[in-house]
Design a protein around this motif. Structure first.
Motif, PDB file in Angstrom:
ATOM      1  N   SER A   1       0.839  -1.211   0.000  1.00  0.00           N
ATOM      2  CA  SER A   1       0.000   0.000   0.000  1.00  0.00           C
ATOM      3  C   SER A   1       0.871   1.257   0.000  1.00  0.00           C
ATOM      4  CB  SER A   1      -0.970  -0.007   1.187  1.00  0.00           C
ATOM      5  OG  SER A   1      -0.245   0.204   2.380  1.00  0.00           O
ATOM      6  N   LEU A   2       2.013   1.201   0.682  1.00  0.00           N
ATOM      7  CA  LEU A   2       2.921   2.356   0.685  1.00  0.00           C
ATOM      8  C   LEU A   2       3.464   2.629  -0.722  1.00  0.00           C
ATOM      9  CD1 LEU A   2       4.897   1.639   3.985  1.00  0.00           C
ATOM     10  CD2 LEU A   2       3.556   3.703   3.530  1.00  0.00           C
ATOM     11  N   LEU A   3       3.805   1.547  -1.400  1.00  0.00           N
ATOM     12  CA  LEU A   3       4.350   1.708  -2.762  1.00  0.00           C
ATOM     13  C   LEU A   3       3.297   2.266  -3.717  1.00  0.00           C
ATOM     14  CD1 LEU A   3       6.654  -1.410  -3.280  1.00  0.00           C
ATOM     15  CD2 LEU A   3       7.332   0.983  -3.075  1.00  0.00           C
ATOM     16  N   THR A   4       2.045   1.835  -3.546  1.00  0.00           N
ATOM     17  CA  THR A   4       0.977   2.353  -4.398  1.00  0.00           C
ATOM     18  C   THR A   4       0.793   3.849  -4.153  1.00  0.00           C
ATOM     19  OG1 THR A   4      -0.067   0.210  -4.130  1.00  0.00           O
ATOM     20  CG2 THR A   4      -1.416   1.944  -5.114  1.00  0.00           C
ATOM     21  N   THR A   5       0.813   4.241  -2.884  1.00  0.00           N
ATOM     22  CA  THR A   5       0.688   5.661  -2.559  1.00  0.00           C
ATOM     23  C   THR A   5       1.817   6.444  -3.215  1.00  0.00           C
ATOM     24  OG1 THR A   5      -0.055   4.928  -0.387  1.00  0.00           O
ATOM     25  CG2 THR A   5       0.430   7.277  -0.622  1.00  0.00           C
ATOM     26  N   LEU A   6       3.029   5.933  -3.066  1.00  0.00           N
ATOM     27  CA  LEU A   6       4.191   6.620  -3.637  1.00  0.00           C
ATOM     28  C   LEU A   6       4.054   6.758  -5.152  1.00  0.00           C
ATOM     29  CD1 LEU A   6       7.113   7.753  -3.341  1.00  0.00           C
ATOM     30  CD2 LEU A   6       7.931   5.451  -3.747  1.00  0.00           C
ATOM     31  N   LYS A   7       3.662   5.655  -5.779  1.00  0.00           N
ATOM     32  CA  LYS A   7       3.545   5.643  -7.233  1.00  0.00           C
ATOM     33  C   LYS A   7       2.571   6.734  -7.703  1.00  0.00           C
ATOM     34  CE  LYS A   7       2.377   2.465 -10.822  1.00  0.00           C
ATOM     35  NZ  LYS A   7       1.568   1.278 -11.034  1.00  0.00           N
ATOM     36  N   ASN A   8       1.432   6.833  -7.022  1.00  0.00           N
ATOM     37  CA  ASN A   8       0.435   7.831  -7.402  1.00  0.00           C
ATOM     38  C   ASN A   8       0.947   9.253  -7.193  1.00  0.00           C
ATOM     39  OD1 ASN A   8      -1.334   5.872  -8.174  1.00  0.00           O
ATOM     40  ND2 ASN A   8      -2.325   5.741  -6.152  1.00  0.00           N
ATOM     41  N   GLU A   9       1.626   9.452  -6.068  1.00  0.00           N
ATOM     42  CA  GLU A   9       2.151  10.793  -5.798  1.00  0.00           C
ATOM     43  C   GLU A   9       3.216  11.202  -6.814  1.00  0.00           C
ATOM     44  OE1 GLU A   9       1.397  11.292  -0.995  1.00  0.00           O
ATOM     45  OE2 GLU A   9       3.356  10.618  -1.702  1.00  0.00           O
ATOM     46  N   LEU A  10       4.090  10.241  -7.128  1.00  0.00           N
ATOM     47  CA  LEU A  10       5.152  10.549  -8.100  1.00  0.00           C
ATOM     48  C   LEU A  10       4.570  10.839  -9.477  1.00  0.00           C
ATOM     49  CD1 LEU A  10       8.157   8.170  -7.288  1.00  0.00           C
ATOM     50  CD2 LEU A  10       7.593  10.402  -6.337  1.00  0.00           C
ATOM     51  N   MET A  11       3.522  10.092  -9.813  1.00  0.00           N
ATOM     52  CA  MET A  11       2.899  10.301 -11.121  1.00  0.00           C
ATOM     53  C   MET A  11       2.332  11.717 -11.227  1.00  0.00           C
ATOM     54  SD  MET A  11       1.149   6.880 -12.574  1.00  0.00           S
ATOM     55  CE  MET A  11      -0.525   7.472 -12.532  1.00  0.00           C
ATOM     56  N   ALA A  12       1.699  12.165 -10.162  1.00  0.00           N
ATOM     57  CA  ALA A  12       1.115  13.511 -10.145  1.00  0.00           C
ATOM     58  C   ALA A  12       2.221  14.574 -10.260  1.00  0.00           C
ATOM     59  CB  ALA A  12       0.312  13.708  -8.868  1.00  0.00           C
ATOM     60  N   LEU A  13       3.312  14.352  -9.543  1.00  0.00           N
ATOM     61  CA  LEU A  13       4.423  15.315  -9.588  1.00  0.00           C
ATOM     62  C   LEU A  13       5.049  15.374 -10.982  1.00  0.00           C
ATOM     63  CD1 LEU A  13       6.074  14.431  -6.165  1.00  0.00           C
ATOM     64  CD2 LEU A  13       5.296  16.723  -6.806  1.00  0.00           C
ATOM     65  N   LYS A  14       5.241  14.208 -11.586  1.00  0.00           N
ATOM     66  CA  LYS A  14       5.853  14.159 -12.919  1.00  0.00           C
ATOM     67  C   LYS A  14       4.935  14.795 -13.970  1.00  0.00           C
ATOM     68  CE  LYS A  14       8.984  10.363 -12.001  1.00  0.00           C
ATOM     69  NZ  LYS A  14       9.161   8.898 -11.999  1.00  0.00           N
ATOM     70  N   LYS A  15       3.626  14.611 -13.752  1.00  0.00           N
ATOM     71  CA  LYS A  15       2.666  15.196 -14.685  1.00  0.00           C
ATOM     72  C   LYS A  15       2.775  16.723 -14.625  1.00  0.00           C
ATOM     73  CE  LYS A  15      -2.210  14.897 -15.900  1.00  0.00           C
ATOM     74  NZ  LYS A  15      -3.027  15.883 -15.207  1.00  0.00           N
ATOM     75  N   LYS A  16       2.860  17.221 -13.405  1.00  0.00           N
ATOM     76  CA  LYS A  16       2.986  18.666 -13.204  1.00  0.00           C
ATOM     77  C   LYS A  16       4.265  19.191 -13.878  1.00  0.00           C
ATOM     78  CE  LYS A  16       2.200  22.676 -11.389  1.00  0.00           C
ATOM     79  NZ  LYS A  16       1.505  23.461 -12.368  1.00  0.00           N
ATOM     80  N   ARG A  17       5.343  18.416 -13.719  1.00  0.00           N
ATOM     81  CA  ARG A  17       6.636  18.826 -14.299  1.00  0.00           C
ATOM     82  C   ARG A  17       6.550  18.868 -15.834  1.00  0.00           C
ATOM     83  NH1 ARG A  17      11.573  15.127 -12.596  1.00  0.00           N
ATOM     84  NH2 ARG A  17      10.560  13.770 -14.084  1.00  0.00           N
TER      85      ARG A  17
END
Ligand SMILES: [Zn+2]
Length: 329
Positions: free
Chosen positions: A67-83
């Motif tokens: 579950s921690l990895l899923t949370t991380l994956k989603n957060e990173l995806m959002a950050l990369k999208k913003k970038r």
């Protein structure tokens, strides 16, 4: 292909240098972007921090790993999208900050999984056949740089076409050969007098296919038969192993430049037949250039070669006056 350890080491050193250069180029891009869009640095720092935090959390409570990895994956995806949005808003391409690789297939490691990447196989071929200077030549001699103006545009009465129009159609055929390389098995024989651009066209073909990650062995007929002779008879006290000959039969494309320049005897004729026949049977294309006209093919080589082998080749004739002199006008 068997190379000495020293040769392999020197190839691997080149990969290392390539990785360093590309890493430096990637870093320069990042610096440039941050200068222009400071928020990209904030995003990058956040990505690093979040990844670290999650690693710590996983360490502390390993059972929550998934579950921690899923949370991380989603957060990173959002950050990369913003970038990416920031990059595009500032007129950069979306992949501008992606790692830079000379070979995307192997990410400049030379290997894809456990297998040698085609770029690594080609590097070995380049060293083995002393064609390391090929890459340099191909930067200049390629389809993009082909100059039709070097050919006369007056109609050749015997051919009913001008050398320039003829060169255009030969060029188009060669280009199509490279474009349909994966779907169509065909072989070319480029012929005509010396100095009409046959070697240049061979180089264009080699470049286009190397760019498609194909392995290409480029030999003059003279080199080819010297190599085969050394292998068969151990001439020159030089030992050529079967591995070294193997590429001639198995590379994606074999180019034999200047056929007819070799010493023609029973040995070369039978080697030529075997080599070309093996490639035809395994549907591996070959491109030949020669100054010999078709009437000379059966004089120089046996009827067996002409009927069995050349029947599988598309003959492309170049006509006109020696264009090499025009380079200096
Ligand atoms: Zn590669």
């Amino acid at each position: 292909m068997s190379l000495s350890d020293k040769q392999i080491k020197s190839i691997l050193k080149r990969y290392e240098a390539r990785r360093l250069i590309n890493k430096k180029a990637s870093k320069e891009r990042l610096d440039e972007v941050i200068q222009k869009i400071p928020h990209v640095k904030v995003i990058n720092d956040t990505i690093t921090d979040k990844s670290l935090d999650i690693s710590k959390s996983i360490f502390n409570s390993p059972t929550d790993r998934e579950s921690l990895l899923t949370t991380l994956k989603n957060e990173l995806m959002a950050l990369k999208k913003k970038r990416t949005e920031l990059l595009i808003a500032n007129k950069y391409t979306a992949d501008y900050l992606d790692p830079i690789y000379t070979c995307a297939l192997c990410k400049d490691s030379g290997y894809v999984g456990d297998h040698k990447c085609s770029c690594f196989k080609q590097a070995i071929i380049d060293v083995a056949y002393a064609q390391s200077n090929l890459q340099g030549i191909l930067q200049v001699e390629n389809f993009e740089h082909f100059n039709f103006d070097l050919y006369d545009d007056e109609v050749n009465k015997a051919m009913g076409i001008s050398p320039r129009e003829n060169a255009k159609s030969v060029y188009a055929y060669c280009k199509k050969f490279t474009e349909t390389f994966d779907s169509t098995f065909s072989n070319l024989i480029l012929y005509g007098q010396a100095g009409l651009g046959k070697t240049y066209l061979c180089n264009c073909i080699a470049k286009a296919l190397l760019d498609k990650s194909k392995t290409v062995v480029y030999v003059t007929a003279f080199q080819l038969f010297r190599l085969l002779e050394t292998y068969r008879f151990h001439n020159n006290e030089q030992i050529v192993t079967y591995d070294e000959i193997d590429d001639i039969y198995t590379c994606d494309l074999l180019i034999i430049d200047d056929l007819g320049s070799e010493i023609i005897n029973q040995f070369t004729t039978s080697e030529l037949f075997n080599g070309l026949n093996t490639r035809i049977l395994s549907k591996k294309p070959t491109v030949i250039s020669t100054n010999l006209e078709p009437s000379g093919w059966s004089v120089n080589y046996s009827n067996r070669i002409v009927s069995r082998i050349f029947g599988h080749y598309t003959p492309l004739k170049l006509i006109g006056n020696d264009i090499r002199l025009k380079h200096y006008n």
